[in-house]
Design an enzyme around this catalytic site. Structure first.
Site, PDB file in Angstrom:
ATOM      1  N   CYS A 226     -55.163 -92.557 -20.304  1.00  0.00           N
ATOM      2  CA  CYS A 226     -53.899 -93.509 -19.977  1.00  0.00           C
ATOM      3  C   CYS A 226     -54.157 -94.293 -18.807  1.00  0.00           C
ATOM      4  O   CYS A 226     -53.456 -95.270 -18.437  1.00  0.00           O
ATOM      5  CB  CYS A 226     -52.763 -92.850 -20.031  1.00  0.00           C
ATOM      6  SG  CYS A 226     -52.352 -91.877 -18.388  1.00  0.00           S
TER       7      CYS A 226
ATOM      8  N   CYS B  13     -46.030 -92.966 -12.156  1.00  0.00           N
ATOM      9  CA  CYS B  13     -47.277 -92.955 -12.905  1.00  0.00           C
ATOM     10  C   CYS B  13     -48.603 -93.295 -11.947  1.00  0.00           C
ATOM     11  O   CYS B  13     -49.394 -92.610 -11.902  1.00  0.00           O
ATOM     12  CB  CYS B  13     -47.369 -93.881 -14.051  1.00  0.00           C
ATOM     13  SG  CYS B  13     -47.116 -95.657 -13.290  1.00  0.00           S
TER      14      CYS B  13
END
Length: 120
Positions: free
Chosen positions: A33, A102
């Protein structure tokens, strides 16, 4: 999108690279990701004597790694382990809300390197 402090650490990352004979190495993130952080530490007298990072990801991820290494350099193992994502966010004068969880994994990578050093 990014404030001047974040931009400075992104454009001029501190302590980037690796330590060939590191006492501890920690990696967090998900290569699939995007953001991945690898921290290398050298420990002397129970303190972080040297720390370097390799960070692959967005500008916020690189800035967080850079700032976090500055924050723990010279600190005791216990002090370094207590660094939080919120501490790094505040030290960078804030991050965009969508980047806080994140991209700000640097404290987790530091703890992983310390755990590696301690043999956990």
């Amino acid at each position: 999108m990014y404030n001047p402090t974040v931009l400075d650490h992104f454009k001029n990352p501190r302590n980037a690279g690796e330590i060939k004979d590191a006492d501890g190495i920690g990696m967090v993130g998900n290569p699939a990701c995007g953001d991945v952080m690898k921290m290398y530490i050298k420990v002397k007298d129970n303190c972080i004597a040297e720390i370097k990072h390799k960070t692959f990801g967005c500008g916020a991820a690189i800035a967080c790694s850079s700032k976090a290494t500055e924050m723990v350099m010279g600190k005791s193992i216990d002090e370094a382990k207590s660094l939080t994502r919120d501490d790094v966010t505040k030290a960078l004068d804030g991050l965009p809300p969508e980047k806080v969880s994140c991209s700000n994994m640097a404290p987790d990578a530091i703890r992983a390197a310390i755990d590696n050093y301690l043999g956990k």
